[in-house]
Motif scaffolding. Structure first.
Motif, PDB file in Angstrom:
ATOM      1  N   VAL A   1      58.779  -7.293 104.927  1.00 11.79           N
ATOM      2  CA  VAL A   1      58.806  -7.424 103.468  1.00 11.79           C
ATOM      3  C   VAL A   1      58.426  -6.102 102.810  1.00 11.79           C
ATOM      4  O   VAL A   1      59.079  -5.655 101.855  1.00 11.79           O
ATOM      5  CB  VAL A   1      57.874  -8.567 102.994  1.00 11.79           C
ATOM      6  CG1 VAL A   1      57.729  -8.564 101.475  1.00 11.79           C
ATOM      7  CG2 VAL A   1      58.397  -9.916 103.473  1.00 11.79           C
ATOM      8  N   SER A   2      57.422  -5.415 103.347  1.00 11.72           N
ATOM      9  CA  SER A   2      57.043  -4.164 102.668  1.00 11.72           C
ATOM     10  C   SER A   2      58.048  -3.043 102.929  1.00 11.72           C
ATOM     11  O   SER A   2      58.272  -2.208 102.048  1.00 11.72           O
ATOM     12  CB  SER A   2      55.598  -3.745 102.985  1.00 11.72           C
ATOM     13  OG  SER A   2      55.394  -3.736 104.360  1.00 11.72           O
ATOM     14  N   ILE A   3      58.690  -3.048 104.098  1.00 10.86           N
ATOM     15  CA  ILE A   3      59.755  -2.053 104.333  1.00 10.86           C
ATOM     16  C   ILE A   3      60.896  -2.256 103.331  1.00 10.86           C
ATOM     17  O   ILE A   3      61.359  -1.312 102.684  1.00 10.86           O
ATOM     18  CB  ILE A   3      60.302  -2.165 105.776  1.00 10.86           C
ATOM     19  CG1 ILE A   3      59.237  -1.718 106.793  1.00 10.86           C
ATOM     20  CG2 ILE A   3      61.579  -1.326 105.940  1.00 10.86           C
ATOM     21  CD1 ILE A   3      59.579  -2.061 108.234  1.00 10.86           C
ATOM     22  N   ILE A   4      61.317  -3.511 103.184  1.00 12.53           N
ATOM     23  CA  ILE A   4      62.444  -3.785 102.282  1.00 12.53           C
ATOM     24  C   ILE A   4      62.062  -3.462 100.838  1.00 12.53           C
ATOM     25  O   ILE A   4      62.859  -2.893 100.092  1.00 12.53           O
ATOM     26  CB  ILE A   4      62.928  -5.251 102.407  1.00 12.53           C
ATOM     27  CG1 ILE A   4      63.377  -5.552 103.844  1.00 12.53           C
ATOM     28  CG2 ILE A   4      64.062  -5.540 101.419  1.00 12.53           C
ATOM     29  CD1 ILE A   4      64.447  -4.660 104.398  1.00 12.53           C
ATOM     30  N   SER A   5      60.830  -3.780 100.441  1.00  9.41           N
ATOM     31  CA  SER A   5      60.510  -3.500  99.037  1.00  9.41           C
ATOM     32  C   SER A   5      60.394  -1.992  98.802  1.00  9.41           C
ATOM     33  O   SER A   5      60.639  -1.520  97.685  1.00  9.41           O
ATOM     34  CB  SER A   5      59.269  -4.257  98.573  1.00  9.41           C
ATOM     35  OG  SER A   5      58.155  -3.816  99.275  1.00  9.41           O
ATOM     36  N   ALA A   6      60.096  -1.228  99.839  1.00 17.49           N
ATOM     37  CA  ALA A   6      60.125   0.230  99.690  1.00 17.49           C
ATOM     38  C   ALA A   6      61.562   0.748  99.578  1.00 17.49           C
ATOM     39  O   ALA A   6      61.841   1.668  98.807  1.00 17.49           O
ATOM     40  CB  ALA A   6      59.424   0.892 100.877  1.00 17.49           C
ATOM     41  N   ILE A   7      62.473   0.128 100.331  1.00 15.96           N
ATOM     42  CA  ILE A   7      63.873   0.575 100.318  1.00 15.96           C
ATOM     43  C   ILE A   7      64.584   0.227  99.012  1.00 15.96           C
ATOM     44  O   ILE A   7      65.414   0.986  98.522  1.00 15.96           O
ATOM     45  CB  ILE A   7      64.653  -0.096 101.479  1.00 15.96           C
ATOM     46  CG1 ILE A   7      64.171   0.438 102.822  1.00 15.96           C
ATOM     47  CG2 ILE A   7      66.148   0.159 101.357  1.00 15.96           C
ATOM     48  CD1 ILE A   7      64.955  -0.141 103.974  1.00 15.96           C
TER      49      ILE A   7
END
Ligand SMILES: Nc1ncnc2c1ncn2[C@@H]1O[C@H](COP(=O)(O)OP(=O)(O)OP(=O)(O)O)[C@@H](O)[C@H]1O
Ligand SMILES: [Mg+2]
Lengths: 263, 82
Positions: free
Chosen positions: A103-109
């Motif tokens: 979830v945090s990787i995607i919200s960074a992307i």
């Protein structure tokens, strides 16, 4: 901020990965910046469909476990400069995934792309949950058969329970000839039963298999095939364009009366 | 006479799906589902004479809500109720 959409189905082998690749390429042909995330940890295939398997250095598990930065894992498409793949790991299993890190990787992307498309694995277990958790919208893929529609219905229930707004439907591997001979569920009935907005009908097309063999995304290399045109129409409808559903063959009279439901 | 004509398989698929989905969408076990149906029949029978074999249950999802729809053919109103 970009739109984050999970491409899912419940049932295996209905075309999730094929649609993710072709929709991604179609959106980037329309000028959008797109990243395709392979969430099929342990059974990755999006790299192969895109023909990028030799260019992978890092994957999403490397990011999650701190071995690389996000940018180091992204692989650029061979044709579209605005299209990227974020590969899955092949050596981990879905149980190894920490959903919070995904979830945090995607919200960074999301901040750097117009679209983030997550290719969900088959099933409704942890792999599905990992693909759904970061997503805000869903694209449900069905083939015109009883099992696929049934599984899609189950998945729609799960997506709604998880607060995924904006679900739309793609009917894949549609055989107009069989439909005309009343031997295949028609798209109208499927839309009526599932109650989602229809954004595409993709015909059964041998060119899909041929292009996949070559690792060449259909819409990138064989844009004149009927399936490629259908994929591009899905992209335009997702962009909000009102693209009419045209007949897939000239004799067909029946199935032009599509409607949007449940608003 | 077309006594033995096979039915269209697209229609059969649609009917089977609708039937399967009523059960699936209820998230009840088949036994619980049957019990619910009997409960509905019992309660309504307190007030109406009904045609039990004509009862149809349908579960639809609309606008993120699940809607249970029961169609119960009424034969007559029971006048003698308390
Ligand atoms: N419209 C189509 N016409 C012909 N073949 C198709 C079409 N769509 C998909 N296929 C073929 O169907 C097979 C399964 O497709 P794909 O791998 O995209 O499904 P999937 O849902 O991602 O599968 P899995 O559940 O295993 O991840 C592939 O061989 C693909 O080439
Ligand atoms: Mg796949």
């Amino acid at each position: 901020m970009g739109r984050t959409i999970v491409v899912t189905a419940g049932k295996g082998g209905v075309g999730k990965t094929t649609i993710t690749a072709n929709l991604g390429a179609s959106l980037s042909k329309l000028g959008r910046k797109v990243v395709l995330v392979d969430m099929d940890i342990g059974l990755r295939n999006l790299d192969v469909v895109m023909g990028l398997e030799n260019r992978i250095v890092y994957n999403i598990m490397d990011i999650a476990e701190g071995r690389c930065k996000i940018n180091q894992a992204l692989v650029r498409d061979k044709r579209q400069s605005g299209l990227f793949l974020l590969p899955a790991s092949q050596v981990h299993t879905k149980e190894d995934v920490d959903i919070d890190s995904i979830v945090s990787i995607i919200s960074a992307i999301e901040n750097s792309f117009d679209y983030v498309l997550l290719d969900s694995p088959a099933g409704i277990e942890k792999g599905f949950e990992s693909a759904v958790a970061p997503s805000k919208e869903g694209l449900v893929v069905v083939t015109p058969d009883v099992s696929s529609v049934r599984d899609a219905d189950r998945v729609i229930g799960l997506l709604e329970n998880r607060g995924i707004l904006g679900l739309s439907l793609v009917v894949n591997r549609y055989d107009v000839d069989l439909v005309n001979r009343k031997k295949m569920l028609n798209a109208d009935s499927i839309v009526e039963i599932l109650g989602l907005d229809l954004v595409g009908i993709v015909p059964e097309d041998k060119a899909v298999i041929d292009s996949t063999n070559r690792g060449e995304i259909l819409v990138n290399y064989y844009a004149n095939t009927i399936a490629a045109r259908a994929f591009e129409n899905v992209a335009r409808r997702i962009e909000g364009e009102n693209v009419p559903f045209v007949s897939l063959n000239s004799q067909n009279k029946g199935f032009m009366k599509f409607f949007r439901r449940g608003k | 006479m077309k006594l033995f004509r096979r039915r269209r398989s697209d229609v059969i698929a649609e009917e089977r799906l609708k039937f399967i989905l009523v059960q699936d969408r209820s998230l009840l076990t088949p036994a619980e589902f049957e019990r619910m149906k009997e409960d509905i029949i019992r309660v309504i029978s307190n007030y109406f004479e009904i045609n039990k074999s004509g009862i149809e249950l349908n579960i639809q999802r609309e606008n993120r809500k699940t809607i249970l729809e029961a169609t119960v053919p009424v034969i007559s109103v029971k006048r003698s109720s308390t």
